[in-house]
Design an enzyme around this catalytic site. Sequence first.
Site, PDB file in Angstrom:
ATOM      1  N   SER A  60       1.502 -42.410 -45.400  1.00  0.00           N
ATOM      2  CA  SER A  60       2.543 -41.540 -45.788  1.00  0.00           C
ATOM      3  C   SER A  60       2.660 -41.121 -47.300  1.00  0.00           C
ATOM      4  O   SER A  60       3.144 -40.132 -47.653  1.00  0.00           O
ATOM      5  CB  SER A  60       3.798 -42.128 -45.512  1.00  0.00           C
ATOM      6  OG  SER A  60       4.147 -43.253 -46.153  1.00  0.00           O
TER       7      SER A  60
ATOM      8  N   HIS B 217       3.380 -40.137 -39.168  1.00  0.00           N
ATOM      9  CA  HIS B 217       3.201 -38.995 -39.784  1.00  0.00           C
ATOM     10  C   HIS B 217       2.039 -38.168 -39.087  1.00  0.00           C
ATOM     11  O   HIS B 217       1.822 -37.070 -39.510  1.00  0.00           O
ATOM     12  CB  HIS B 217       2.710 -39.125 -41.480  1.00  0.00           C
ATOM     13  CG  HIS B 217       3.787 -39.237 -42.420  1.00  0.00           C
ATOM     14  ND1 HIS B 217       4.578 -38.342 -42.933  1.00  0.00           N
ATOM     15  CD2 HIS B 217       4.564 -40.519 -42.732  1.00  0.00           C
ATOM     16  CE1 HIS B 217       5.622 -38.630 -43.513  1.00  0.00           C
ATOM     17  NE2 HIS B 217       5.419 -39.953 -43.465  1.00  0.00           N
TER      18      HIS B 217
ATOM     19  N   LYS C 108      10.310 -36.914 -37.782  1.00  0.00           N
ATOM     20  CA  LYS C 108       9.344 -36.187 -38.652  1.00  0.00           C
ATOM     21  C   LYS C 108       8.993 -34.748 -38.045  1.00  0.00           C
ATOM     22  O   LYS C 108      10.012 -33.892 -37.931  1.00  0.00           O
ATOM     23  CB  LYS C 108       8.189 -36.859 -39.388  1.00  0.00           C
ATOM     24  CG  LYS C 108       8.759 -38.151 -40.250  1.00  0.00           C
ATOM     25  CD  LYS C 108       7.820 -39.063 -40.649  1.00  0.00           C
ATOM     26  CE  LYS C 108       8.490 -40.022 -41.509  1.00  0.00           C
ATOM     27  NZ  LYS C 108       7.914 -41.311 -41.536  1.00  0.00           N
TER      28      LYS C 108
HETATM   29  C1  LIG Z   1       8.587 -42.520 -41.908  1.00  0.00           C
HETATM   30  C2  LIG Z   1       7.998 -43.692 -41.505  1.00  0.00           C
HETATM   31  C3  LIG Z   1       8.326 -44.834 -40.508  1.00  0.00           C
HETATM   32  C4  LIG Z   1       9.834 -44.738 -40.366  1.00  0.00           C
HETATM   33  O1  LIG Z   1      10.277 -43.700 -39.161  1.00  0.00           O
HETATM   34  P1  LIG Z   1      11.637 -43.347 -39.003  1.00  0.00           P
HETATM   35  O2  LIG Z   1      11.936 -42.806 -37.582  1.00  0.00           O
HETATM   36  O3  LIG Z   1      12.381 -42.733 -40.091  1.00  0.00           O
HETATM   37  O4  LIG Z   1      12.482 -44.710 -39.044  1.00  0.00           O
HETATM   38  C5  LIG Z   1       7.628 -45.648 -39.909  1.00  0.00           C
HETATM   39  N1  LIG Z   1       6.360 -45.764 -40.191  1.00  0.00           N
HETATM   40  C6  LIG Z   1       5.816 -44.827 -41.189  1.00  0.00           C
HETATM   41  C7  LIG Z   1       4.204 -45.050 -41.485  1.00  0.00           C
HETATM   42  C8  LIG Z   1       6.470 -43.758 -41.584  1.00  0.00           C
HETATM   43  O5  LIG Z   1       5.843 -42.852 -42.367  1.00  0.00           O
END
Ligand SMILES: *Cc1c(COP(=O)(O)O)cnc(C)c1O
Length: 392
Positions: free
Chosen positions: A181, A209, A240
């Site tokens: 990320s 992502h 996301k």
């Molecule tokens: C954003 C993210 C998460 C968390 O996701 P949420 O639904 O916001 O809790 C988990 N793992 C990775 C790699 C992320 O980028």
Amino acid sequence: MSKLDWLTQEIDGLKDQGLYNRIRTIGSAQGARLIVDGKDVLNFCSNNYLGLANHPKLIEAAKDATKKYGVGPAAVRTIAGTTNLHVELEKRLAKFKGAEDVITFQSGFTANLGTISALITKEDVIFSDRLNHASIIDGCRLSGGRIIPYDHNDPTALEAAIKENAGTYRRALIVTDGVFSMDGDIAPLPALYEVAKKYDILFMVDDAHGEGVLGKGGRGIVDHFDLHGKVDIEVGTMSKAFGVVGGMVAGNRVIIEWLRQRGRPFLFSSAVTAPDAAACLAAVDLLEESTALVDKLWDNAKYFKAEMKKLGFDTGVSETPITPIMLGEAPLAQQFSRELFENGVFAMSIGFPTVAKGKARIRVMISASHEKNDLDKGLEAFAKVGKKLGVI
Ligand SMILES: *Cc1c(COP(=O)(O)O)cnc(C)c1O
């Protein structure tokens, strides 16, 4: 001396090092522009990849579900909190992703926590990429298993770690982010899979992502590499690209069945609401109907990245719409972000502990909601601030 003095000192320390989070407040729906702290600015830092967070079809679906089911879940999933919509969403996601089954969680974070801690115990080990997301690290810690980090995106290092630790554990798990990320690079999943297969080890990828971004029409990293049925566990998020909220775990039927029995956040914390599930279903509908949004996202990302490179910025190793602008020291990154804001562009700086010390950056998130004109205005602001601060 008060018992809280140490906290004040720690907080002052963060401020001195440029690592103190000053949280900005959003006063509008997500989109190419946002009202941030009362100011109308171009939005370059939300994870709303496809512009779905404010899509009329998702809003309509959530409204209808609110009328039918109300707003609160009222119970955990295993007692009285599983609506028709939750069940339908899991079925539709499994079909969309070409997976045997799917379980949803409240978030990607709890999906990682719940999954790893349900599969691994203190007699086991976890081979974990050094740059894995905090939620994977916390899931590993919670499981009690021994954590063996391997060098970032390095299947050879992974294999060496497995050989070195042979015979010292009962069961094992290999876990990696799909898209990292902070850098936007993609895990070499086929090569990691070969290692997992050779040593017959459970293989898990967190594609937060990549969900809605990678693969055909946004079907995720397993689809991108055509590894259907080979990756045991694919974690994703609907917060996301899907534009809503919620985590998911797609994969092998028996693993998903086990998580319905032993995934602790599933058992002990209420689920996303029915309107959330309805909005997620509408997102799946849109993704299945057309690849137009995913295509636009990639076109925008390629254009922005190429132009930033032409301007002389270091955009790191990104292979995805995540575009880090590498700046080095955290105070410089913070100043850069403030100056951008003054020039009408919202892009937050990211420093330790989210990234390593000395690797502070601005992370630009390109989305399908940007028009070319938005990207050009952003580029102009980056060029102006970059020159002023001596970065380019
Ligand atoms: C954003 C993210 C998460 C968390 O996701 P949420 O639904 O916001 O809790 C988990 N793992 C990775 C790699 C992320 O980028």
